[in-house]
Design an enzyme around this catalytic site. Structure first.
Site, PDB file in Angstrom:
ATOM      1  N   SER A  67       0.625  -1.228  -0.178  1.00 29.63           N
ATOM      2  CA  SER A  67      -0.031   0.102   0.084  1.00 29.63           C
ATOM      3  C   SER A  67       1.020   1.245  -0.030  1.00 29.63           C
ATOM      4  O   SER A  67       0.210   2.375  -0.245  1.00 29.63           O
ATOM      5  CB  SER A  67      -0.877   0.085   1.304  1.00 29.63           C
ATOM      6  OG  SER A  67      -2.061  -0.751   0.977  1.00 29.63           O
ATOM      7  N   LYS A  70       0.378   3.429  -2.890  1.00 36.18           N
ATOM      8  CA  LYS A  70      -0.846   4.193  -3.326  1.00 36.18           C
ATOM      9  C   LYS A  70      -0.603   5.613  -3.349  1.00 36.18           C
ATOM     10  O   LYS A  70      -1.229   6.366  -4.375  1.00 36.18           O
ATOM     11  CB  LYS A  70      -1.972   3.889  -2.083  1.00 36.18           C
ATOM     12  CG  LYS A  70      -2.489   2.431  -2.281  1.00 36.18           C
ATOM     13  CD  LYS A  70      -3.366   2.145  -1.176  1.00 36.18           C
ATOM     14  CE  LYS A  70      -3.606   0.634  -1.393  1.00 36.18           C
ATOM     15  NZ  LYS A  70      -4.548  -0.052  -0.257  1.00 36.18           N
ATOM     16  N   TYR A 192      -3.340  -3.531 -10.301  1.00 35.33           N
ATOM     17  CA  TYR A 192      -3.220  -3.021  -8.761  1.00 35.33           C
ATOM     18  C   TYR A 192      -2.179  -4.087  -7.935  1.00 35.33           C
ATOM     19  O   TYR A 192      -1.155  -3.680  -7.010  1.00 35.33           O
ATOM     20  CB  TYR A 192      -4.578  -3.077  -8.120  1.00 35.33           C
ATOM     21  CG  TYR A 192      -4.395  -2.806  -6.344  1.00 35.33           C
ATOM     22  CD1 TYR A 192      -4.054  -1.708  -5.956  1.00 35.33           C
ATOM     23  CD2 TYR A 192      -4.721  -3.933  -5.755  1.00 35.33           C
ATOM     24  CE1 TYR A 192      -4.099  -1.474  -4.464  1.00 35.33           C
ATOM     25  CE2 TYR A 192      -4.906  -3.815  -4.387  1.00 35.33           C
ATOM     26  CZ  TYR A 192      -4.319  -2.674  -3.655  1.00 35.33           C
ATOM     27  OH  TYR A 192      -4.320  -2.794  -2.460  1.00 35.33           O
ATOM     28  N   TYR A 244      -4.900   4.656   7.681  1.00 43.54           N
ATOM     29  CA  TYR A 244      -5.937   3.682   7.749  1.00 43.54           C
ATOM     30  C   TYR A 244      -6.884   4.244   9.162  1.00 43.54           C
ATOM     31  O   TYR A 244      -6.933   5.373   9.366  1.00 43.54           O
ATOM     32  CB  TYR A 244      -5.856   2.074   7.991  1.00 43.54           C
ATOM     33  CG  TYR A 244      -4.880   1.874   6.763  1.00 43.54           C
ATOM     34  CD1 TYR A 244      -5.167   1.639   5.616  1.00 43.54           C
ATOM     35  CD2 TYR A 244      -3.662   1.053   7.246  1.00 43.54           C
ATOM     36  CE1 TYR A 244      -4.399   1.433   4.434  1.00 43.54           C
ATOM     37  CE2 TYR A 244      -3.047   0.538   6.130  1.00 43.54           C
ATOM     38  CZ  TYR A 244      -3.414   0.710   4.837  1.00 43.54           C
ATOM     39  OH  TYR A 244      -2.456   0.415   4.050  1.00 43.54           O
ATOM     40  N   VAL A 262       1.222  -3.474   4.213  1.00 45.02           N
ATOM     41  CA  VAL A 262       1.067  -4.640   4.858  1.00 45.02           C
ATOM     42  C   VAL A 262       2.302  -5.436   5.060  1.00 45.02           C
ATOM     43  O   VAL A 262       2.635  -6.154   5.792  1.00 45.02           O
ATOM     44  CB  VAL A 262       0.189  -5.690   4.421  1.00 45.02           C
ATOM     45  CG1 VAL A 262      -1.372  -5.366   4.951  1.00 45.02           C
ATOM     46  CG2 VAL A 262       0.156  -5.926   2.875  1.00 45.02           C
TER      47      VAL A 262
END
Ligand code: GLN
Length: 429
Positions: A67, A70, A192, A244, A262
């Site tokens: 992530s 992103k 992705y 998050y 992660v």
């Protein structure tokens, strides 16, 4: 740098020693290949806006960015499509939910923000290309320009996620149903997954973060990777949504735009100061790396980096004021036309220094306001020691000087820094 004065490396080494003993948290295993990571791998890196690099611990270990890609792919989409088009398709509100939540707006069908999986899948699919191969090539190229070197894909991790990533696939199909995703959901998710499997070291990641903090210009290669307004928007989204459902606590305690992943990667940006990255696979319950969070809390506190912390004011803007003549009187003032009006006397002289932004211009203009008399008269503004003027300060000064001129004051500028645009050496208002 002489090791004897390299206190930044020393500070990173200290952080490494203090945080390496933290063994709470679990390595992510929902992507089977990620479960193979060494839980005790721990690296830190910091890159300044001058491109100086510092590191500690396992800084050469390559890991998949997951992530952490992103924000950088969001930057690519914003640069390619423009802000309006991107924000029409994805929201910018913190979801307060887990990274893989089904956070689609009930009315618009849009994902809550581009830092959670749903939003990131939608953003990846927005990158303009003739097909998935070209789209991924553009993403990989862009991530490499942020890092300052070409990056590659960990094919085993990509395969592993492709085999098990049904939740993300489901999200993509849902988004096609709501209209948030155009094109083939399976293709969008595979691009992705490949993006998540791009591999880099913690030092690469710190360069990537520093590029965002440096207005989109890679401080190591000097390349303008994305325009400055894009970097600003990406940092804003990282600040509100990057951690998050831990984003609020993060802003409270660390106060820097950041993004975690992660596999244990974490980037944080101190805008205009440095980029920092940590890699440590043990994750807390919201999916943020335990040692990374601890290290960044300490960095922020020890170095006073919280965004809401008021830095000490910069050097004085107004360095001299007085009447009669420009302060240095060394004959350089020949361009100054203050004396050619046939015998009028200068009633005020102000000299400013350093970079002029909104706050510095306000200081200068309040001093100027005090130094002009009620009755119209000449004022000399010496800007020779001004090193930069941003757009806000330029507009403020132009407006103020025009107002003074309208009231019959004569303001004469001295200094070359403002030699372009409305500013000219010796210009009179
Ligand atoms: N590839 C991962 C996923 O989609 C990335 C998630 C993350 O790093 N938080 O589940």
């Amino acid at each position: 740098m002489d090791a004897g004065v390299d206190v930044v490396s020393e500070a990173l080494a200290g952080l490494y020693e203090r945080c390496r003993t933290l063994d709470a948290g679990e390595v992510a295993d929902y992507i089977p290949q990620l479960a193979l990571a060494d839980p005790d791998c721990f690296g830190l890196a910091l890159v300044s806006m001058d491109g100086h690099r510092y590191r500690a611990g396992d800084a050469d270990t390559a890991f998949t960015l997951q992530s952490v890609t992103k924000p950088f792919v969001l930057a690519l989409a914003l640069a390619e499509l423009g802000a309006d088009e991107v924000w029409r398709r994805v929201g910018c509100e913190p979801s307060g939910e887990a990274f893989n939540a089904i956070s689609l707006d009930e009315v618009t069908g849009r994902p809550a923000n581009p830092m959670i999986n749903a939003g990131a899948i939608a953003v990846t699919a927005l990158v303009p290309a003739t097909g998935p191969g070209e789209r991924f090539a553009r993403i990989l190229d862009c991530l490499g320009r942020f890092a300052g070197r070409r990056l590659d894909v960990d094919e085993a991790v990509h395969r592993s996620e492709a085999e098990t990533g049904d939740r993300n696939r489901a999200l993509a199909y849902l988004m096609r149903g709501t209209g948030a995703l155009r094109g083939d959901p399976a293709e969008a998710v595979d691009t992705y997954f490949r993006q998540c499997a791009v591999r880099a070291t913690v030092e690469d990641l710190a360069v990537m973060a520093a590029t965002l903090g440096n207005g989109g210009v890679n401080p190591v290669t000097g390349e303008a990777v994305v325009p400055e307004p894009v970097a600003v928007q990406v940092l804003a989204v990282m600040a509100t949504c990057g951690m998050y459902d831990g984003a609020g606590e993060w802003m409270l305690r660390v106060g820097l735009p950041a993004k975690s992943g992660v596999s244990g990667g974490l980037v944080a940006v101190a805008p205009a100061r440095f980029g920092v990255a940590v890699h440590s696979p043990r994750l807390d319950r919201v999916g943020n790396p335990v040692r990374g969070v601890a290290a960044l809390r300490e960095v922020s506190q020890r170095f006073g980096l919280h965004l809401m912390h008021n830095a000490a004011p910069g050097a004085a803007t107004v360095v001299s004021e007085g009447g009669g003549s420009p302060e240095d009187g060394d004959g350089d003032d020949g361009d100054c036309k203050g004396g050619d009006g046939g015998g009028d006397r200068r009633t005020g002289v102000l000299a400013a220094q350093g970079a002029l932004d909104f706050a510095a211009a306000e200081r200068l203009l309040s001093a100027l306001g005090e130094s002009v008399g009620a009755a119209p008269g000449p004022v000399v503004l010496n800007l020779e020691r001004v090193t930069a003027v941003d757009a806000a300060a330029e507009a403020m000064l132009t407006r103020a000087l025009t107002l003074l001129a309208d009231r019959g004051h004569r303001v004469v500028l001295v200094g070359e820094v403002l030699g372009s645009g409305p500013w000219e050496q010796g210009r009179e208002f």
